[in-house]
Structures are given as structure tokens and as C-alpha cells.
Design a protein around this motif. Sequence first.
Motif, short mmCIF file in Angstrom:
data_model
loop_
_atom_site.label_atom_id
_atom_site.label_comp_id
_atom_site.label_asym_id
_atom_site.label_seq_id
_atom_site.Cartn_x
_atom_site.Cartn_y
_atom_site.Cartn_z
N ASN A 131 6.42 1.03 8.04
CA ASN A 131 6.03 1.55 6.73
C ASN A 131 7.28 1.83 5.90
O ASN A 131 8.39 1.52 6.30
CB ASN A 131 5.17 2.80 6.89
CG ASN A 131 5.83 3.85 7.78
OD1 ASN A 131 7.04 3.95 7.85
ND2 ASN A 131 5.02 4.63 8.48
N ASN A 139 8.00 0.23 -0.50
CA ASN A 139 7.48 1.00 -1.63
C ASN A 139 7.17 0.09 -2.81
O ASN A 139 6.24 0.34 -3.58
CB ASN A 139 8.49 2.06 -2.06
CG ASN A 139 8.29 3.37 -1.32
OD1 ASN A 139 7.21 3.95 -1.34
ND2 ASN A 139 9.33 3.84 -0.65
N GLN A 142 3.99 -1.96 -2.00
CA GLN A 142 2.86 -1.13 -1.60
C GLN A 142 2.11 -1.73 -0.42
O GLN A 142 0.88 -1.88 -0.44
CB GLN A 142 1.92 -0.92 -2.79
CG GLN A 142 2.45 0.03 -3.85
CD GLN A 142 2.57 1.47 -3.32
OE1 GLN A 142 1.58 2.07 -2.91
NE2 GLN A 142 3.79 1.99 -3.33
N HIS A 161 -8.93 3.63 8.37
CA HIS A 161 -7.85 3.89 7.42
C HIS A 161 -8.42 4.71 6.25
O HIS A 161 -9.46 4.36 5.69
CB HIS A 161 -7.25 2.59 6.90
CG HIS A 161 -6.26 1.98 7.84
ND1 HIS A 161 -6.51 0.83 8.55
CD2 HIS A 161 -5.00 2.38 8.22
CE1 HIS A 161 -5.47 0.54 9.31
NE2 HIS A 161 -4.55 1.46 9.13
N ASN A 163 -6.61 5.43 3.40
CA ASN A 163 -5.96 5.18 2.11
C ASN A 163 -5.65 3.71 1.86
O ASN A 163 -4.84 3.39 0.98
CB ASN A 163 -4.68 6.00 2.00
CG ASN A 163 -3.64 5.62 3.05
OD1 ASN A 163 -3.96 4.91 4.02
ND2 ASN A 163 -2.42 6.09 2.87
N CYS A 164 -6.26 2.80 2.61
CA CYS A 164 -5.93 1.39 2.41
C CYS A 164 -6.95 0.49 3.09
O CYS A 164 -7.73 0.92 3.94
CB CYS A 164 -4.53 1.07 2.94
SG CYS A 164 -4.39 1.26 4.74
N GLN A 202 -11.34 -0.14 3.64
CA GLN A 202 -11.01 1.28 3.78
C GLN A 202 -12.25 2.07 4.18
O GLN A 202 -13.35 1.81 3.71
CB GLN A 202 -10.45 1.80 2.45
CG GLN A 202 -10.08 3.27 2.44
CD GLN A 202 -9.52 3.69 1.09
OE1 GLN A 202 -9.11 2.85 0.29
NE2 GLN A 202 -9.50 4.98 0.84
N ASN A 221 -1.40 -3.82 5.71
CA ASN A 221 -2.17 -2.77 5.04
C ASN A 221 -1.77 -2.66 3.57
O ASN A 221 -0.60 -2.84 3.22
CB ASN A 221 -1.93 -1.42 5.74
CG ASN A 221 -2.17 -1.51 7.23
OD1 ASN A 221 -3.18 -2.03 7.68
ND2 ASN A 221 -1.23 -0.99 8.01
N THR A 222 -2.73 -2.34 2.73
CA THR A 222 -2.51 -2.28 1.28
C THR A 222 -2.01 -0.90 0.83
O THR A 222 -2.43 -0.38 -0.20
CB THR A 222 -3.80 -2.63 0.52
OG1 THR A 222 -4.83 -1.71 0.91
CG2 THR A 222 -4.25 -4.05 0.84
N ASN A 223 -1.10 -0.33 1.61
CA ASN A 223 -0.46 0.93 1.24
C ASN A 223 0.88 0.99 1.98
O ASN A 223 0.95 0.59 3.15
CB ASN A 223 -1.34 2.13 1.61
CG ASN A 223 -0.82 3.43 1.02
OD1 ASN A 223 0.22 3.93 1.41
ND2 ASN A 223 -1.58 3.98 0.08
N HIS A 224 1.91 1.49 1.32
CA HIS A 224 3.24 1.49 1.94
C HIS A 224 3.33 2.49 3.10
O HIS A 224 4.24 2.42 3.92
CB HIS A 224 4.31 1.81 0.89
CG HIS A 224 4.24 3.23 0.36
ND1 HIS A 224 4.98 4.24 0.89
CD2 HIS A 224 3.48 3.77 -0.62
CE1 HIS A 224 4.70 5.37 0.23
NE2 HIS A 224 3.80 5.10 -0.68
N ALA A 226 0.39 3.57 5.38
CA ALA A 226 -1.02 3.58 5.79
C ALA A 226 -1.29 4.75 6.72
O ALA A 226 -0.54 5.01 7.66
CB ALA A 226 -1.37 2.26 6.47
#
Length: 293
Positions: A131, A139, A142, A161, A163-164, A202, A221-224, A226
Motif C-alpha cells: 500500500n 497515493n 489510488q 473491504h 473502502n474499495c 466493496q 484494490n481501488t484504494n491506496h 485498502a
Amino acid sequence: MVEIGSQSLRTTQLLSNNVFSGFDTQMLAEAFGVNPELVRRLQSQNDPRGEIVFVKEGLQMLRPSRSQEVQQQEFEESMERQQFGKNIYGPQNITNGLDEAFCTMKIRSNIDIPSRADYFNQRGSRVAILNSQKLPILNLVQMSAARVVLQRNSMITPYWHINCHSLMYVTGGQGRVQVVNHRGKTVFDGTLHRGQIILIPQNFVVLKRAEREMFQWVSFNTNHNAMRSQTVGKNSVLRAMPLQVLMHSYRLSMEQARRLKFSRQQEMTILSPMYEESLERSMSDVSGESVTQ
């Protein structure tokens, strides 16, 4: 590409719709390390009470003592003073994205190296997470990633998950994957092989299990950073619940709630096989021959 909601869809006609009701009972029992009858209670099969549960005896709530309240107030005041100092002298920990990444020249990382695993067990299963805390350049895009290697019959604790979304690409072997949505409905239940992809939205709960061979995959994952919530193991959501809440929510006895709460208490993320090992030991005792691991 595996599409959620395709021919692998398995509908369940249960009165309850909690997230556990969509999983296979035997597979979920193995994940928790308890008997299937206790899992059926957890799934709230034939429970018509709905989402609001009436507690006849009431619940006893824990409250901190006066000294703990004073300590908490002092801590909050200290944090406010620190924040006030930051507002006066300016931010101290602002990352500068590409500048920071280019200055350190760390724009790649190999998470397939076993020594970099974040979770592992003695059987050789491992999970490595990448991450923005390890690679700040993430970052900008993302995104984050995870590399998982499961030995045969091992499992990943059921999780979702928060947040993603997650894209899972199988790189080796095969394994069974179950995905349940927030309404407790099974949206995918099937075996994935090398080269197949599945998208897990999500808040959808997923359970992954290796079969008679190693199961390997990488997730994007679609968040830096997850974040996921687990239902089994040392850091599970059930572990944090009071026993009385579990008892009244799932109509359990005190002993059943205790077994459910503290099952797999020494394991985190990776679950070692239980029923298969005991079965193989019993077969070995009967035949008088050793079982090859």
C-alpha cells in the motif's frame, strides 16, 4: 473473466439475510473451527425475528471509572494543544507525491518475495500487502495490491473491504471462492483456475479456500490503503463483540457464544486446515500407513 451473477449464482431461500447465510455451511464451519450445527445458528436459519432483536433480561453495559474519564479528557486536551501548534507553525507531515517518490527512487516493489510477507504460517501459506505506506507513489494512482499463496486445504478468513473494490487474478493452482453480498445472498460460488479474474465489490464478503493443490493470486484494490474487516480469527469483528450480544443475536448459549468468539484465536488472515488433517490422521491410524503431506 468471471462475472458475478452468472451461471455460478446460487440463491438461498432463508428467512434471515445476514451475511453468513449465503455461505456453504460446511465451508463456514471449517473457517470458524466449530461444528456445522453452531454455524447454522450463526446463519440464523429459520429465525423469523428480523433485524431488531428484543432482549428480555436486558444487557449490562460497561462504563469507564471516573479516573479513566479524567485520563481520557486529559488526552483529548493534549491532542487539541498539539493540533493548535500545527495550525500555527504549519503542516509538518504533508507528502509531496511524485517529488517524494522520485527523490527516493522507490517506484517499484516485489511482493512475491517470501521474506516480505505480512502474514504467514508454518505450512508455507503467506500474504504480502503493498500500500501507500510501503510505496508512497501509490497515493497518485489510488491503488494497492496483495499477493497471496495458499497451501492445499488452507483458507483465507472471510472478510470484506470497507473502502474499495478488489480485482482478483489467479496466477497458479485452483481454489474455491464464495462471494456474498450485503443482503446475505450468494452471488458467486465456484472454482477459479489460473488465468481467471473475478471482481469483488466493496462490502461483499468473500471466502477463499485452496483445494488439493497450491492456490495463488494477486489482488488489485481501488484504494491506496485498502482496509478490510475479518469475521474469523484474532482480529475479527465477532471477537470484539460482548458474549451477551452474540448470545441474543444468534440465539446461542453462553458456551456456544464463547466457542464462536474465541475460535481460531491464535490465527490471523490465514486459516490452517482442521477437518482434513484430523480425517487424514484417523485414516492413517486405521490403515497403519503414514499419510503424505
